[in-house]
Scaffold this motif. Structure first.
Motif, short mmCIF file in Angstrom:
data_model
loop_
_atom_site.label_atom_id
_atom_site.label_comp_id
_atom_site.label_asym_id
_atom_site.label_seq_id
_atom_site.Cartn_x
_atom_site.Cartn_y
_atom_site.Cartn_z
N UNK A 20 8.72 21.97 -16.66
CA UNK A 20 9.77 22.78 -16.02
C UNK A 20 11.14 22.12 -16.11
N UNK A 21 12.18 22.97 -16.13
CA UNK A 21 13.57 22.53 -16.04
C UNK A 21 14.27 23.34 -14.99
N UNK A 22 15.59 23.21 -14.90
CA UNK A 22 16.33 23.90 -13.85
C UNK A 22 16.33 25.41 -14.02
N UNK A 23 16.23 25.88 -15.27
CA UNK A 23 16.31 27.32 -15.52
C UNK A 23 15.01 27.94 -16.02
N UNK A 24 14.15 27.12 -16.66
CA UNK A 24 13.00 27.72 -17.33
C UNK A 24 11.70 26.94 -17.11
#
Length: 585
Positions: free
Chosen positions: A476-480
């Motif tokens: 996971x990342x901040x947007x996706x």
């Protein structure tokens, strides 16, 4: 008659002055004659068709742009002013007329490849000399601009940004409408709550409503800012695009070349503008009544606005997959005296750049690896096989235990691993990833993803249906959210609303371990294909960064050292009992 001490005004800069009616024509240096002082000619350049003084003659032989010209010395040069009929009468279909930003009286004629800058004569002479820069005369290199690759790429980039602007505007409209709708519900709840209390609460009610209306105004103001910015960017780029197309149609290569360079800079600036605009957050509001108000009317507030951020799609520049060179750096032994079987590592995560945690499925163990000393510093035995692992903080992490349908939380204290609390989940869990207090957990049977908070509350369930079949690992990342699916042979990207925003298939066979890099690309292990592949953040392209004949199983990226750590699924202990470290450059 010329007045002594005063320079005559002429219609053009002449290299010849009439001394007397019976005297011969005397020839002067033409470059010096333009700005003074007037110096007798020492030679002549046949290409430039100009007389030169001794200094200009010497420089002319050394300068990159003129050193191959044919020069005539004083004895062989024309004895009179030479005016080229070609220079006077020839027409130039694409005249270079753009003024130099640094030297307003000069025209842009050159391009520096090293600094990617358009230049005039002064720029070339003072700042971009042959010793420091690769400079070309624009008419010599601009021919390829017409219908060229750069022309097409610039237009494509312009279309891409205008498309992003349109999508951004639509997305923000959508979530803003949802936010305003929630605020209307807040107002309704305020009214309902207000009727249950004494009329003496009028003033506090007004204050609460005003606070809500301020939020609405802020929403509308921010929305207007986004719309205005996107409209301005789109209008500007469309105008530039029309100019570029017109110049391309009219075959004005030189001007097109410059316009493409200006457009390139404009695109770079507008990409930054778009990224700044995407920082805009829209929140959903709820009204939480102050229950004490029913009996106590001396409170200073009418209630409390609670918020939940509504995620909207944030367009980003297309992530390029850089050409990387992988070089073997280390092999770290992870086999310990407690192990009874060959190691089978199915998950790994960095708590700090020097501290790696791995799940050894084959030995029912969690191991802590110091990458500096290249050794296992602690091992926690379990009564079941651990699958995947994710960092929560620099001292805490969570492990999935499929057979027990449990997520086990573990912490590092005094360099020792200690069990903490557990969370019960509905089915056998496999992949897990944490970002800012939210956990994404994958399940194989039935295939689905769940987004949980720290307390185990299910915030979102994304069912497999046609999207997932065997979602093995997540990152996971901040947007996706990125998911590797072993059966579908895909890596899928979702936003935090659970909407699929991209999918990569390529030539994947058995995608398993997955890790997000610091430059928004994704590394994924393909054990059957025996490679580690790097996929763009948009899941639009991929390439092999490492071929590993011993079946890479799981991977982890260390941003500090630009190194890939991976394990192998192999019966050969030489490979299975080691973590393999490769530097990417």
């Amino acid at each position: 008659m010329a007045v002594p001490g005063k320079k005559e005004t002429e219609q053009f800069s002449s290299s010849a002055t009439l001394i007397g009616s019976d005297e011969d024509l005397k020839v002067y240096c033409q470059p010096c004659d333009r700005d003074g002082p007037r110096i007798p000619a020492h030679g002549y350049c046949t290409e430039c068709q100009e007389h030169l003084c001794e200094t200009c003659f010497t420089v002319h032989k050394k300068h990159t742009l003129s050193r191959h010209h044919t020069l005539l010395d004083k004895n062989n040069m024309p004895a009179t002013l030479q005016l080229s009929s070609t220079a006077v009468t020839a027409s130039q279909p694409d005249r270079l007329t753009k003024p130099c930003p640094a030297h307003k009286k000069e025209v842009i004629k050159f391009y520096c490849h090293d600094h990617k800058t358009l230049l005039c004569n002064v720029c070339v002479t003072l700042e971009h000399t042959a010793k420091t820069c690769k400079v070309d005369y624009i008419p010599n290199v601009s021919g390829k601009s017409i219908d060229g690759k750069e022309y097409k790429n610039i237009l494509k980039a312009i279309d891409n940004i205008t498309g992003q602007c349109h999508k951004m505007s639509e997305d923000v409209k959508k979530v803003t409408a949802s936010s305003n709708s929630s605020l209307k519900n807040v107002l309704a709840n305020i009214d309902k709550f207000r009727k249950e209390v004494n009329q003496r609460l009028d003033e506090l009610e007004r204050q609460a409503k005003d606070a809500v209306k301020v939020k609405q105004q802020e929403n509308d103001k921010k929305l207007k800012t986004v719309e205005t910015t996107c409209d301005d960017v789109s209008t500007s780029l469309k105008t530039r695009s029309a100019t570029i197309k017109q110049l391309n149609t009219s075959k004005q290569a030189g001007t097109l070349f410059m316009e493409l360079k200006f457009a390139e800079k404009m695109i770079e600036d507008y990409e930054k503008t778009i990224q700044q605009v995407t920082a805009y957050e829209v929140k959903e509001y709820n009204f939480k009544p102050n229950e004490a108000m029913s009996t106590i009317v001396t409170e200073k507030s009418f209630g409390k606005l609670t918020t939940k951020t509504l995620k909207h799609t944030r367009p980003s520049a297309v992530t390029d997959i850089k050409s990387r060179k992988a070089s073997h750096q280390d092999d770290i032994c992870i086999k310990t005296s407690k192990d009874k079987n060959v190691c089978l590592i199915k998950g790994m995560t960095f708590l700090t750049p020097d501290l790696l945690v791995i799940t050894d499925f084959g030995n029912k163990a969690i191991k802590m690896v110091d990458t500096n000393s290249k050794s296992v510093t602690d091992q926690l035995q379990l009564d079941t096989e651990p699958y995947d692992v994710t960092s929560v903080t620099s001292t805490d992490f969570a492990v999935t235990l499929p057979e027990k349908q449990t997520i086990q939380f573990i912490s590092v204290s005094s360099k020792k691993l200690k069990k903490r609390h557990t969370l019960k989940v509905a089915e056998n869990c496999s992949g897990i990833s944490c970002h800012q207090g939210k956990f994404v957990v994958s399940f194989i049977n039935p295939a689905k993803l769940q987004i949980l908070n720290n307390n185990g509350t299910i915030l979102k369930t994304i069912k497999g249906e046609n999207t997932f079949s065997k979602p093995m690992h997540v990152t996971t990342g901040s947007s996706f959210i990125y998911v590797s699916d072993w059966a579908m042979k895909t890596v899928t990207r979702l936003n935090w609303l659970g909407e699929v925003t991209g999918s990569y298939r390529g030539e994947l066979v058995t995608p398993q371990g997955i890790s997000l890099s610091d430059d928004r690309t994704v590394f994924v292990c393909d054990s059957e294909k025996k490679v580690i592949e790097e996929i763009s953040g948009e899941c639009s392209a991929g390439k092999t960064v490492l071929k590993e004949p011993n079946c890479p199983r799981t991977v982890c990226w260390n941003a500090k050292t630009s190194a890939l750590y991976f394990s192998c699924k192999s019966a050969n202990e030489k490979y299975a009992n080691f973590l393999h470290v490769f530097k990417l450059s």
